[in-house]
Scaffold this motif. Structure first.
Motif, PDB file in Angstrom:
ATOM      1  N   ALA A 137       0.858  -1.186   0.000  1.00  0.00           N
ATOM      2  CA  ALA A 137       0.000   0.000   0.000  1.00  0.00           C
ATOM      3  C   ALA A 137       0.889   1.229   0.000  1.00  0.00           C
ATOM      4  O   ALA A 137       1.947   1.239   0.632  1.00  0.00           O
ATOM      5  N   SER A 138       0.487   2.250  -0.728  1.00  0.00           N
ATOM      6  CA  SER A 138       1.191   3.531  -0.671  1.00  0.00           C
ATOM      7  C   SER A 138       0.167   4.641  -0.545  1.00  0.00           C
ATOM      8  O   SER A 138      -0.934   4.563  -1.093  1.00  0.00           O
ATOM      9  N   PHE A 139       0.540   5.653   0.208  1.00  0.00           N
ATOM     10  CA  PHE A 139      -0.322   6.790   0.489  1.00  0.00           C
ATOM     11  C   PHE A 139       0.357   8.029  -0.079  1.00  0.00           C
ATOM     12  O   PHE A 139       1.491   8.345   0.292  1.00  0.00           O
ATOM     13  N   ASP A 140      -0.315   8.736  -0.987  1.00  0.00           N
ATOM     14  CA  ASP A 140       0.255   9.929  -1.612  1.00  0.00           C
ATOM     15  C   ASP A 140      -0.460  11.188  -1.147  1.00  0.00           C
ATOM     16  O   ASP A 140      -1.680  11.186  -0.952  1.00  0.00           O
ATOM     17  N   ASN A 141       0.331  12.245  -1.004  1.00  0.00           N
ATOM     18  CA  ASN A 141      -0.181  13.558  -0.599  1.00  0.00           C
ATOM     19  C   ASN A 141      -0.998  13.488   0.686  1.00  0.00           C
ATOM     20  O   ASN A 141      -2.129  13.962   0.758  1.00  0.00           O
ATOM     21  N   VAL A 142      -0.380  12.903   1.712  1.00  0.00           N
ATOM     22  CA  VAL A 142      -1.014  12.830   3.025  1.00  0.00           C
ATOM     23  C   VAL A 142      -0.808  14.171   3.726  1.00  0.00           C
ATOM     24  O   VAL A 142       0.289  14.729   3.724  1.00  0.00           O
ATOM     25  N   VAL A 143      -1.883  14.694   4.306  1.00  0.00           N
ATOM     26  CA  VAL A 143      -1.824  15.962   5.027  1.00  0.00           C
ATOM     27  C   VAL A 143      -2.408  15.755   6.414  1.00  0.00           C
ATOM     28  O   VAL A 143      -3.500  15.202   6.563  1.00  0.00           O
ATOM     29  N   LEU A 144      -1.663  16.203   7.415  1.00  0.00           N
ATOM     30  CA  LEU A 144      -2.122  16.213   8.801  1.00  0.00           C
ATOM     31  C   LEU A 144      -2.741  17.589   9.038  1.00  0.00           C
ATOM     32  O   LEU A 144      -2.091  18.608   8.827  1.00  0.00           O
ATOM     33  N   HIS A 145      -4.000  17.624   9.442  1.00  0.00           N
ATOM     34  CA  HIS A 145      -4.724  18.879   9.664  1.00  0.00           C
ATOM     35  C   HIS A 145      -4.944  19.092  11.155  1.00  0.00           C
ATOM     36  O   HIS A 145      -5.350  18.172  11.866  1.00  0.00           O
ATOM     37  N   VAL A 146      -4.702  20.339  11.603  1.00  0.00           N
ATOM     38  CA  VAL A 146      -4.990  20.738  12.980  1.00  0.00           C
ATOM     39  C   VAL A 146      -5.912  21.954  12.886  1.00  0.00           C
ATOM     40  O   VAL A 146      -5.549  22.961  12.270  1.00  0.00           O
ATOM     41  N   GLU A 147      -7.100  21.834  13.485  1.00  0.00           N
ATOM     42  CA  GLU A 147      -8.084  22.909  13.413  1.00  0.00           C
ATOM     43  C   GLU A 147      -8.460  23.382  14.814  1.00  0.00           C
ATOM     44  O   GLU A 147      -8.668  22.578  15.707  1.00  0.00           O
ATOM     45  N   GLN A 148      -8.551  24.715  14.978  1.00  0.00           N
ATOM     46  CA  GLN A 148      -9.005  25.281  16.246  1.00  0.00           C
ATOM     47  C   GLN A 148      -9.698  26.594  15.987  1.00  0.00           C
ATOM     48  O   GLN A 148      -9.052  27.529  15.490  1.00  0.00           O
ATOM     49  N   GLU A 153      -8.690  25.713  10.104  1.00  0.00           N
ATOM     50  CA  GLU A 153      -7.334  25.146  10.127  1.00  0.00           C
ATOM     51  C   GLU A 153      -6.322  26.179  10.615  1.00  0.00           C
ATOM     52  O   GLU A 153      -6.279  27.295  10.124  1.00  0.00           O
ATOM     53  N   VAL A 154      -5.514  25.758  11.603  1.00  0.00           N
ATOM     54  CA  VAL A 154      -4.460  26.626  12.124  1.00  0.00           C
ATOM     55  C   VAL A 154      -3.076  26.083  11.799  1.00  0.00           C
ATOM     56  O   VAL A 154      -2.102  26.833  11.825  1.00  0.00           O
ATOM     57  N   LEU A 155      -2.972  24.794  11.498  1.00  0.00           N
ATOM     58  CA  LEU A 155      -1.705  24.157  11.143  1.00  0.00           C
ATOM     59  C   LEU A 155      -1.962  22.997  10.204  1.00  0.00           C
ATOM     60  O   LEU A 155      -3.037  22.395  10.241  1.00  0.00           O
ATOM     61  N   HIS A 156      -0.975  22.677   9.403  1.00  0.00           N
ATOM     62  CA  HIS A 156      -1.007  21.425   8.644  1.00  0.00           C
ATOM     63  C   HIS A 156       0.428  20.990   8.389  1.00  0.00           C
ATOM     64  O   HIS A 156       1.352  21.789   8.465  1.00  0.00           O
ATOM     65  N   TRP A 157       0.588  19.711   8.116  1.00  0.00           N
ATOM     66  CA  TRP A 157       1.898  19.125   7.834  1.00  0.00           C
ATOM     67  C   TRP A 157       1.739  18.180   6.645  1.00  0.00           C
ATOM     68  O   TRP A 157       0.838  17.348   6.649  1.00  0.00           O
ATOM     69  N   ASP A 158       2.578  18.349   5.645  1.00  0.00           N
ATOM     70  CA  ASP A 158       2.491  17.536   4.434  1.00  0.00           C
ATOM     71  C   ASP A 158       3.472  16.375   4.467  1.00  0.00           C
ATOM     72  O   ASP A 158       4.640  16.551   4.786  1.00  0.00           O
ATOM     73  N   PHE A 159       2.960  15.206   4.117  1.00  0.00           N
ATOM     74  CA  PHE A 159       3.763  14.006   3.915  1.00  0.00           C
ATOM     75  C   PHE A 159       3.541  13.602   2.450  1.00  0.00           C
ATOM     76  O   PHE A 159       2.517  12.974   2.144  1.00  0.00           O
ATOM     77  N   PRO A 160       4.428  13.954   1.529  1.00  0.00           N
ATOM     78  CA  PRO A 160       4.172  13.728   0.106  1.00  0.00           C
ATOM     79  C   PRO A 160       3.921  12.280  -0.270  1.00  0.00           C
ATOM     80  O   PRO A 160       3.046  11.993  -1.078  1.00  0.00           O
ATOM     81  N   HIS A 161       4.700  11.345   0.296  1.00  0.00           N
ATOM     82  CA  HIS A 161       4.543   9.938  -0.089  1.00  0.00           C
ATOM     83  C   HIS A 161       4.884   9.059   1.101  1.00  0.00           C
ATOM     84  O   HIS A 161       5.976   9.167   1.666  1.00  0.00           O
ATOM     85  N   ILE A 162       3.959   8.212   1.473  1.00  0.00           N
ATOM     86  CA  ILE A 162       4.198   7.257   2.548  1.00  0.00           C
ATOM     87  C   ILE A 162       4.022   5.871   1.945  1.00  0.00           C
ATOM     88  O   ILE A 162       2.930   5.504   1.514  1.00  0.00           O
ATOM     89  N   ASP A 163       5.105   5.132   1.893  1.00  0.00           N
ATOM     90  CA  ASP A 163       5.083   3.774   1.342  1.00  0.00           C
ATOM     91  C   ASP A 163       5.623   2.846   2.418  1.00  0.00           C
ATOM     92  O   ASP A 163       6.765   2.446   2.394  1.00  0.00           O
ATOM     93  N   PRO A 164       4.746   2.582   3.396  1.00  0.00           N
ATOM     94  CA  PRO A 164       5.227   1.795   4.546  1.00  0.00           C
ATOM     95  C   PRO A 164       5.597   0.380   4.181  1.00  0.00           C
ATOM     96  O   PRO A 164       5.160  -0.149   3.226  1.00  0.00           O
TER      97      PRO A 164
END
Length: 164
Positions: A137-148, A153-164
């Protein structure tokens, strides 16, 4: 003169009582968030991302993951243990569950997950009597969203490619 100073002092005191201190909020990650490798349970694959955020204030915070695309490679296994290639599966615009967290001293520690379930054996195998097994499995353009508050949305973090 004394009367003017007394009046000025009382005015300043009255203004000072009505002033509330500004609460400085500056949301930021403490270190870099990390994503663990995938876990497979049955025909579902999950990734988990965790981290810590400070500078949030006291309002509730929503944390969740999204992925632009998730690609699954599958095989099919029959009751005799024989395998056949399964059709790959692609999912777009995947959103994980939202975790709502109340900050403590303006900070949160979180773990957010994103899961995808493979199609049924009727869809990707020779017939519905086969069992679907995820081989990669591979995950592309994963974004962690933090909303308050949640929804802003007040923060986000990009993970372009996760191929665990």
């Amino acid at each position: 003169m004394r009367r003017v100073l007394k009046l000025l002092a009382m005015t300043m005191l009255a203004l000072g009582i009505g002033v509330t201190p500004a609460l400085a909020q500056n949301p930021h990650f403490i270190g870099a968030p990390t994503c663990s490798g995938k876990t497979v349970s049955g025909s579902t694959v999950t990734i988990s991302c965790s981290g810590k955020v400070a500078g949030l204030g006291s309002q509730k915070v929503a944390v969740f993951l999204t992925a632009g695309q998730v690609d699954l490679q599958l095989i099919c296994v029959n009751k005799g243990g024989n395998t056949a290639p399964g059709h790959p599966a692609f999912f777009q615009g995947v959103t994980g569950p939202t975790k709502t967290i109340t900050p403590h001293n303006g900070q949160i520690t979180f773990t957010a997950t994103l899961s995808v379930t493979a199609p049924s054996s009727r869809e990707v195998c020779p017939n519905g009597n086969w069992r679907v097994v995820i081989t990669s499995a591979s995950f592309d353009n994963v974004v962690l969203h933090v909303e308050q508050p949640p929804g802003t949305e007040v923060l986000h973090w990009d993970f372009p490619h996760i191929d665990p």
